[in-house]
Design an enzyme around this catalytic site. Structure first.
Site, PDB file in Angstrom:
ATOM      1  N   TYR A 128     -12.583  14.904 -55.950  1.00  0.00           N
ATOM      2  CA  TYR A 128     -13.800  14.109 -55.762  1.00  0.00           C
ATOM      3  C   TYR A 128     -13.851  12.977 -56.775  1.00  0.00           C
ATOM      4  O   TYR A 128     -14.145  11.832 -56.438  1.00  0.00           O
ATOM      5  CB  TYR A 128     -15.039  15.003 -55.903  1.00  0.00           C
ATOM      6  N   SER A 156     -19.947   6.942 -58.956  1.00  0.00           N
ATOM      7  CA  SER A 156     -20.404   8.133 -59.680  1.00  0.00           C
ATOM      8  C   SER A 156     -19.970   8.014 -61.135  1.00  0.00           C
ATOM      9  O   SER A 156     -19.010   7.303 -61.439  1.00  0.00           O
ATOM     10  CB  SER A 156     -19.763   9.390 -59.080  1.00  0.00           C
TER      11      SER A 156
HETATM   12  N1  LIG Z   1     -26.042  14.125 -56.218  1.00  0.00           N
HETATM   13  C1  LIG Z   1     -25.271  13.745 -57.244  1.00  0.00           C
HETATM   14  O1  LIG Z   1     -25.268  14.346 -58.347  1.00  0.00           O
HETATM   15  C2  LIG Z   1     -24.391  12.527 -57.111  1.00  0.00           C
HETATM   16  C3  LIG Z   1     -23.874  11.955 -58.284  1.00  0.00           C
HETATM   17  C4  LIG Z   1     -23.070  10.828 -58.169  1.00  0.00           C
HETATM   18  C5  LIG Z   1     -22.793  10.294 -56.950  1.00  0.00           C
HETATM   19  N2  LIG Z   1     -23.307  10.865 -55.814  1.00  0.00           N
HETATM   20  C6  LIG Z   1     -22.989  10.240 -54.532  1.00  0.00           C
HETATM   21  O2  LIG Z   1     -24.188   9.820 -53.935  1.00  0.00           O
HETATM   22  C7  LIG Z   1     -23.965   9.660 -52.518  1.00  0.00           C
HETATM   23  C8  LIG Z   1     -25.117  10.294 -51.777  1.00  0.00           C
HETATM   24  O3  LIG Z   1     -25.120  11.683 -52.041  1.00  0.00           O
HETATM   25  P1  LIG Z   1     -26.453  12.517 -52.300  1.00  0.00           P
HETATM   26  O4  LIG Z   1     -26.386  13.050 -53.667  1.00  0.00           O
HETATM   27  O5  LIG Z   1     -27.634  11.733 -51.879  1.00  0.00           O
HETATM   28  O6  LIG Z   1     -26.157  13.757 -51.342  1.00  0.00           O
HETATM   29  P2  LIG Z   1     -26.744  14.163 -49.900  1.00  0.00           P
HETATM   30  O7  LIG Z   1     -28.220  14.309 -49.987  1.00  0.00           O
HETATM   31  O8  LIG Z   1     -25.929  15.310 -49.457  1.00  0.00           O
HETATM   32  O9  LIG Z   1     -26.447  12.883 -48.992  1.00  0.00           O
HETATM   33  C9  LIG Z   1     -25.164  12.601 -48.488  1.00  0.00           C
HETATM   34  C10 LIG Z   1     -25.344  11.668 -47.289  1.00  0.00           C
HETATM   35  O10 LIG Z   1     -24.049  11.300 -46.809  1.00  0.00           O
HETATM   36  C11 LIG Z   1     -24.063  11.450 -45.405  1.00  0.00           C
HETATM   37  N3  LIG Z   1     -22.703  11.675 -44.908  1.00  0.00           N
HETATM   38  C12 LIG Z   1     -21.784  12.588 -45.322  1.00  0.00           C
HETATM   39  N4  LIG Z   1     -20.669  12.471 -44.591  1.00  0.00           N
HETATM   40  C13 LIG Z   1     -20.873  11.459 -43.703  1.00  0.00           C
HETATM   41  C14 LIG Z   1     -20.106  10.863 -42.686  1.00  0.00           C
HETATM   42  N5  LIG Z   1     -18.850  11.256 -42.393  1.00  0.00           N
HETATM   43  N6  LIG Z   1     -20.643   9.841 -41.980  1.00  0.00           N
HETATM   44  C15 LIG Z   1     -21.884   9.414 -42.236  1.00  0.00           C
HETATM   45  N7  LIG Z   1     -22.668   9.930 -43.182  1.00  0.00           N
HETATM   46  C16 LIG Z   1     -22.167  10.948 -43.906  1.00  0.00           C
HETATM   47  C17 LIG Z   1     -25.001  12.611 -45.139  1.00  0.00           C
HETATM   48  O11 LIG Z   1     -25.556  12.528 -43.843  1.00  0.00           O
HETATM   49  P3  LIG Z   1     -25.105  13.367 -42.540  1.00  0.00           P
HETATM   50  O12 LIG Z   1     -24.679  14.714 -43.000  1.00  0.00           O
HETATM   51  O13 LIG Z   1     -26.342  13.337 -41.715  1.00  0.00           O
HETATM   52  O14 LIG Z   1     -24.005  12.557 -41.937  1.00  0.00           O
HETATM   53  C18 LIG Z   1     -26.098  12.321 -46.155  1.00  0.00           C
HETATM   54  O15 LIG Z   1     -27.028  11.390 -45.632  1.00  0.00           O
HETATM   55  C19 LIG Z   1     -22.596  10.281 -52.246  1.00  0.00           C
HETATM   56  O16 LIG Z   1     -21.638   9.239 -52.127  1.00  0.00           O
HETATM   57  C20 LIG Z   1     -22.325  11.112 -53.490  1.00  0.00           C
HETATM   58  O17 LIG Z   1     -20.950  11.266 -53.733  1.00  0.00           O
HETATM   59  C21 LIG Z   1     -24.102  11.961 -55.871  1.00  0.00           C
END
Ligand SMILES: NC(=O)c1ccc[n+]([C@@H]2O[C@H](COP(=O)([O-])OP(=O)(O)OC[C@H]3O[C@@H](n4cnc5c(N)ncnc54)[C@H](OP(=O)(O)O)[C@@H]3O)[C@@H](O)[C@H]2O)c1
Length: 228
Positions: free
Chosen positions: A149, A137
Protein backbone atom coordinates in the site's frame (compact mmCIF):
# COMPACT_ATOMS: atom_id res chain seq x y z
CA UNK A 1 -21.07 32.50 -14.53
CA UNK A 2 -22.44 29.08 -13.50
CA UNK A 3 -21.22 27.51 -10.28
CA UNK A 4 -17.90 25.65 -10.53
CA UNK A 5 -17.89 21.85 -10.70
CA UNK A 6 -15.95 19.49 -8.41
CA UNK A 7 -15.54 15.82 -9.41
CA UNK A 8 -14.64 13.29 -6.69
CA UNK A 9 -13.76 9.62 -7.10
CA UNK A 10 -14.35 7.54 -3.98
CA UNK A 11 -17.15 9.95 -3.04
CA UNK A 12 -19.37 7.32 -1.43
CA UNK A 13 -17.55 7.27 1.92
CA UNK A 14 -14.92 8.76 4.23
CA UNK A 15 -12.68 11.56 2.93
CA UNK A 16 -14.44 11.75 -0.44
CA UNK A 17 -17.92 12.15 1.06
CA UNK A 18 -16.71 14.72 3.62
CA UNK A 19 -15.06 16.72 0.83
CA UNK A 20 -18.27 16.57 -1.20
CA UNK A 21 -20.21 18.09 1.71
CA UNK A 22 -17.68 20.88 2.26
CA UNK A 23 -17.40 21.62 -1.47
CA UNK A 24 -21.19 21.81 -1.73
CA UNK A 25 -21.26 24.24 1.20
CA UNK A 26 -18.65 26.34 -0.64
CA UNK A 27 -20.93 26.60 -3.69
CA UNK A 28 -19.58 23.88 -5.98
CA UNK A 29 -21.74 21.55 -8.02
CA UNK A 30 -20.58 17.97 -7.48
CA UNK A 31 -19.88 14.93 -9.61
CA UNK A 32 -19.85 11.95 -7.23
CA UNK A 33 -18.17 8.78 -8.51
CA UNK A 34 -17.71 5.37 -6.86
CA UNK A 35 -18.99 1.82 -7.25
CA UNK A 36 -21.76 2.10 -4.59
CA UNK A 37 -24.46 3.95 -6.49
CA UNK A 38 -27.00 3.69 -3.66
CA UNK A 39 -24.70 5.58 -1.28
CA UNK A 40 -23.88 8.17 -3.93
CA UNK A 41 -27.58 8.72 -4.57
CA UNK A 42 -28.37 9.38 -0.92
CA UNK A 43 -25.40 11.78 -0.69
CA UNK A 44 -26.57 13.56 -3.85
CA UNK A 45 -30.07 13.90 -2.35
CA UNK A 46 -28.56 15.37 0.81
CA UNK A 47 -26.58 17.89 -1.28
CA UNK A 48 -29.59 19.20 -3.21
CA UNK A 49 -30.42 16.57 -5.83
CA UNK A 50 -29.13 16.08 -9.35
CA UNK A 51 -29.12 19.78 -10.23
CA UNK A 52 -26.35 20.17 -7.65
CA UNK A 53 -24.78 16.72 -7.27
CA UNK A 54 -24.61 14.03 -9.91
CA UNK A 55 -24.17 10.43 -8.62
CA UNK A 56 -22.31 8.27 -11.16
CA UNK A 57 -21.38 4.63 -10.76
CA UNK A 58 -17.74 4.14 -11.68
CA UNK A 59 -15.03 1.58 -11.07
CA UNK A 60 -11.88 3.68 -11.40
CA UNK A 61 -9.93 0.71 -12.73
CA UNK A 62 -12.06 0.78 -15.90
CA UNK A 63 -11.03 3.41 -18.47
CA UNK A 64 -14.38 3.43 -20.28
CA UNK A 65 -16.20 4.13 -17.00
CA UNK A 66 -13.91 7.03 -16.13
CA UNK A 67 -14.31 8.49 -19.64
CA UNK A 68 -18.08 8.15 -19.30
CA UNK A 69 -18.10 9.98 -15.95
CA UNK A 70 -16.28 12.97 -17.42
CA UNK A 71 -18.45 12.99 -20.54
CA UNK A 72 -21.65 12.86 -18.47
CA UNK A 73 -20.35 15.57 -16.15
CA UNK A 74 -19.61 17.86 -19.11
CA UNK A 75 -22.97 17.09 -20.76
CA UNK A 76 -24.85 17.92 -17.56
CA UNK A 77 -22.78 20.71 -16.02
CA UNK A 78 -20.74 22.04 -18.96
CA UNK A 79 -17.44 22.41 -17.14
CA UNK A 80 -15.04 20.83 -14.68
CA UNK A 81 -13.03 22.93 -12.23
CA UNK A 82 -11.66 20.44 -9.70
CA UNK A 83 -10.88 16.75 -10.28
CA UNK A 84 -10.19 14.88 -7.03
CA UNK A 85 -8.67 11.41 -7.58
CA UNK A 86 -9.36 9.97 -4.16
CA UNK A 87 -10.60 6.36 -4.57
CA UNK A 88 -8.33 3.86 -2.91
CA UNK A 89 -7.90 1.24 -0.23
CA UNK A 90 -5.26 -0.37 1.93
CA UNK A 91 -3.75 -3.69 2.82
CA UNK A 92 -1.70 -5.66 5.29
CA UNK A 93 1.75 -4.53 6.35
CA UNK A 94 3.51 -7.68 5.25
CA UNK A 95 4.60 -9.08 1.90
CA UNK A 96 3.21 -12.35 3.25
CA UNK A 97 -0.14 -10.75 4.06
CA UNK A 98 -3.16 -10.33 1.75
CA UNK A 99 -3.70 -12.37 -1.39
CA UNK A 100 -2.09 -11.68 -4.75
CA UNK A 101 -5.61 -10.82 -6.00
CA UNK A 102 -5.96 -8.19 -3.26
CA UNK A 103 -2.60 -6.75 -4.36
CA UNK A 104 -3.76 -6.62 -7.98
CA UNK A 105 -6.95 -4.76 -7.10
CA UNK A 106 -5.10 -2.37 -4.77
CA UNK A 107 -2.43 -1.50 -7.33
CA UNK A 108 -5.03 -1.13 -10.08
CA UNK A 109 -7.19 1.14 -7.91
CA UNK A 110 -4.56 3.21 -6.12
CA UNK A 111 -2.12 3.65 -9.03
CA UNK A 112 -3.73 2.84 -12.39
CA UNK A 113 -7.09 4.28 -11.28
CA UNK A 114 -5.48 7.59 -10.30
CA UNK A 115 -3.59 7.74 -13.61
CA UNK A 116 -6.84 7.12 -15.48
CA UNK A 117 -8.56 9.95 -13.58
CA UNK A 118 -5.73 12.29 -14.54
CA UNK A 119 -5.96 11.15 -18.16
CA UNK A 120 -9.75 11.54 -18.26
CA UNK A 121 -9.80 15.06 -16.79
CA UNK A 122 -6.62 16.77 -17.97
CA UNK A 123 -7.99 18.29 -21.19
CA UNK A 124 -11.09 19.77 -19.61
CA UNK A 125 -9.07 21.08 -16.64
CA UNK A 126 -6.83 22.92 -19.10
CA UNK A 127 -9.93 24.70 -20.46
CA UNK A 128 -11.00 25.97 -17.03
CA UNK A 129 -7.45 26.43 -15.69
CA UNK A 130 -8.73 24.08 -13.04
CA UNK A 131 -7.28 22.06 -10.17
CA UNK A 132 -6.19 18.43 -9.94
CA UNK A 133 -6.15 16.99 -6.41
CA UNK A 134 -4.81 13.51 -5.58
CA UNK A 135 -5.15 11.61 -2.31
CA UNK A 136 -1.71 10.33 -1.40
CA UNK A 137 -0.82 9.45 2.17
CA UNK A 138 1.79 9.88 4.84
CA UNK A 139 2.59 6.33 3.65
CA UNK A 140 3.53 7.92 0.32
CA UNK A 141 6.15 10.00 2.08
CA UNK A 142 7.82 7.35 4.21
CA UNK A 143 7.87 3.61 3.62
CA UNK A 144 5.95 1.43 6.05
CA UNK A 145 7.26 -2.03 6.89
CA UNK A 146 6.07 -4.69 4.48
CA UNK A 147 3.55 -2.33 2.90
CA UNK A 148 2.72 -2.58 -0.79
CA UNK A 149 0.00 0.00 0.00
CA UNK A 150 2.79 2.40 0.94
CA UNK A 151 4.40 1.76 -2.46
CA UNK A 152 1.14 2.61 -4.23
CA UNK A 153 1.01 5.93 -2.38
CA UNK A 154 4.65 6.72 -3.24
CA UNK A 155 3.45 6.32 -6.79
CA UNK A 156 0.68 8.85 -6.16
CA UNK A 157 3.24 11.31 -4.77
CA UNK A 158 5.26 10.85 -7.97
CA UNK A 159 2.20 11.21 -10.20
CA UNK A 160 1.35 14.49 -8.51
CA UNK A 161 4.77 15.92 -9.24
CA UNK A 162 4.78 14.46 -12.76
CA UNK A 163 1.38 15.98 -13.52
CA UNK A 164 2.39 19.33 -12.03
CA UNK A 165 5.42 19.47 -14.30
CA UNK A 166 3.45 18.45 -17.39
CA UNK A 167 0.79 21.06 -16.62
CA UNK A 168 3.24 23.84 -15.83
CA UNK A 169 2.23 27.07 -17.62
CA UNK A 170 -1.30 25.84 -18.33
CA UNK A 171 -2.84 27.48 -15.26
CA UNK A 172 -3.84 24.06 -13.89
CA UNK A 173 -2.80 23.52 -10.27
CA UNK A 174 -1.92 20.13 -8.78
CA UNK A 175 -2.16 19.23 -5.11
CA UNK A 176 -1.35 15.95 -3.35
CA UNK A 177 -3.13 15.56 -0.01
CA UNK A 178 -1.20 13.22 2.29
CA UNK A 179 -3.34 12.27 5.29
CA UNK A 180 -2.17 10.39 8.33
CA UNK A 181 -4.52 8.04 10.13
CA UNK A 182 -8.09 9.09 9.46
CA UNK A 183 -11.15 7.47 11.01
CA UNK A 184 -13.00 6.11 7.97
CA UNK A 185 -14.17 2.70 6.71
CA UNK A 186 -10.63 2.39 5.30
CA UNK A 187 -10.08 0.60 8.61
CA UNK A 188 -12.16 -2.43 9.55
CA UNK A 189 -12.67 -1.01 13.05
CA UNK A 190 -12.92 2.60 14.27
CA UNK A 191 -9.53 4.11 15.14
CA UNK A 192 -8.84 6.49 18.01
CA UNK A 193 -6.54 9.52 18.15
CA UNK A 194 -7.12 9.86 14.42
CA UNK A 195 -8.11 12.65 12.06
CA UNK A 196 -11.77 12.94 11.12
CA UNK A 197 -12.65 12.94 7.41
CA UNK A 198 -13.73 16.57 7.83
CA UNK A 199 -10.21 17.50 8.99
CA UNK A 200 -8.78 16.21 5.70
CA UNK A 201 -11.59 17.80 3.69
CA UNK A 202 -10.74 21.20 5.22
CA UNK A 203 -7.17 20.92 3.95
CA UNK A 204 -8.47 20.15 0.47
CA UNK A 205 -10.80 23.15 0.54
CA UNK A 206 -7.85 25.28 1.72
CA UNK A 207 -5.83 24.19 -1.33
CA UNK A 208 -8.59 24.72 -3.88
CA UNK A 209 -9.61 28.11 -2.47
CA UNK A 210 -6.22 29.76 -2.99
CA UNK A 211 -5.81 32.56 -5.56
CA UNK A 212 -5.06 31.36 -9.10
CA UNK A 213 -1.33 32.10 -8.84
CA UNK A 214 -0.89 29.94 -5.70
CA UNK A 215 -0.42 26.18 -6.12
CA UNK A 216 -0.29 24.24 -2.85
CA UNK A 217 1.71 21.26 -4.13
CA UNK A 218 1.45 18.96 -1.11
CA UNK A 219 -0.26 18.87 2.27
CA UNK A 220 0.97 16.28 4.76
CA UNK A 221 -1.46 16.21 7.69
CA UNK A 222 -1.25 13.83 10.63
CA UNK A 223 -3.23 13.60 13.83
CA UNK A 224 -1.28 15.26 16.63
CA UNK A 225 -0.78 11.90 18.30
CA UNK A 226 0.73 10.06 15.29
CA UNK A 227 4.50 9.48 15.50
CA UNK A 228 5.11 7.65 12.17
N1 LIG B 1 -8.21 6.58 6.27
C1 LIG B 1 -6.90 6.81 6.32
O1 LIG B 1 -6.23 6.70 7.38
C2 LIG B 1 -6.16 7.26 5.08
C3 LIG B 1 -4.88 7.82 5.24
C4 LIG B 1 -4.20 8.24 4.11
C5 LIG B 1 -4.76 8.12 2.87
N2 LIG B 1 -6.01 7.57 2.74
C6 LIG B 1 -6.57 7.47 1.39
O2 LIG B 1 -7.75 8.24 1.34
C7 LIG B 1 -8.55 7.78 0.23
C8 LIG B 1 -9.98 7.65 0.70
O3 LIG B 1 -10.04 6.64 1.70
P1 LIG B 1 -10.94 6.78 3.01
O4 LIG B 1 -10.04 6.77 4.17
O5 LIG B 1 -11.92 7.88 2.85
O6 LIG B 1 -11.62 5.33 2.99
P2 LIG B 1 -13.10 4.85 2.59
O7 LIG B 1 -14.10 5.54 3.45
O8 LIG B 1 -13.04 3.38 2.59
O9 LIG B 1 -13.30 5.40 1.11
C9 LIG B 1 -12.71 4.78 -0.01
C10 LIG B 1 -13.50 5.22 -1.24
O10 LIG B 1 -12.87 4.67 -2.40
C11 LIG B 1 -13.88 4.10 -3.20
N3 LIG B 1 -13.32 3.04 -4.05
C12 LIG B 1 -12.55 1.98 -3.69
N4 LIG B 1 -12.26 1.24 -4.77
C13 LIG B 1 -12.84 1.85 -5.84
C14 LIG B 1 -12.91 1.58 -7.22
N5 LIG B 1 -12.31 0.52 -7.78
N6 LIG B 1 -13.59 2.43 -8.02
C15 LIG B 1 -14.21 3.51 -7.50
N7 LIG B 1 -14.18 3.82 -6.21
C16 LIG B 1 -13.51 3.00 -5.38
C17 LIG B 1 -14.92 3.59 -2.23
O11 LIG B 1 -16.20 3.52 -2.83
P3 LIG B 1 -16.94 2.20 -3.39
O12 LIG B 1 -16.56 1.07 -2.50
O13 LIG B 1 -18.37 2.61 -3.33
O14 LIG B 1 -16.45 2.06 -4.79
C18 LIG B 1 -14.93 4.73 -1.21
O15 LIG B 1 -15.78 5.78 -1.65
C19 LIG B 1 -7.89 6.48 -0.24
O16 LIG B 1 -7.12 6.76 -1.40
C20 LIG B 1 -6.99 6.10 0.92
O17 LIG B 1 -5.89 5.33 0.50
C21 LIG B 1 -6.72 7.15 3.81
Amino acid sequence: MSDPVFLITGASSGIGAATARQAAAAGYRLVLAARSLDRLRSLADELGGEERALPLECDVTEWEQQEAVVKTALDRFGRLDVAFANAGFGGARSFLGDTPEHWREMVLTNVYGVALTIRATIETLRETRGHLVLTGSVAGRRALPGSLYSATKWSVTAMGEAARQELNDTGVRVTVIEPGMTDTPFFDNPVSDALEPDDVARTIMFAVSQPAHVDINEILVRPTAQAN
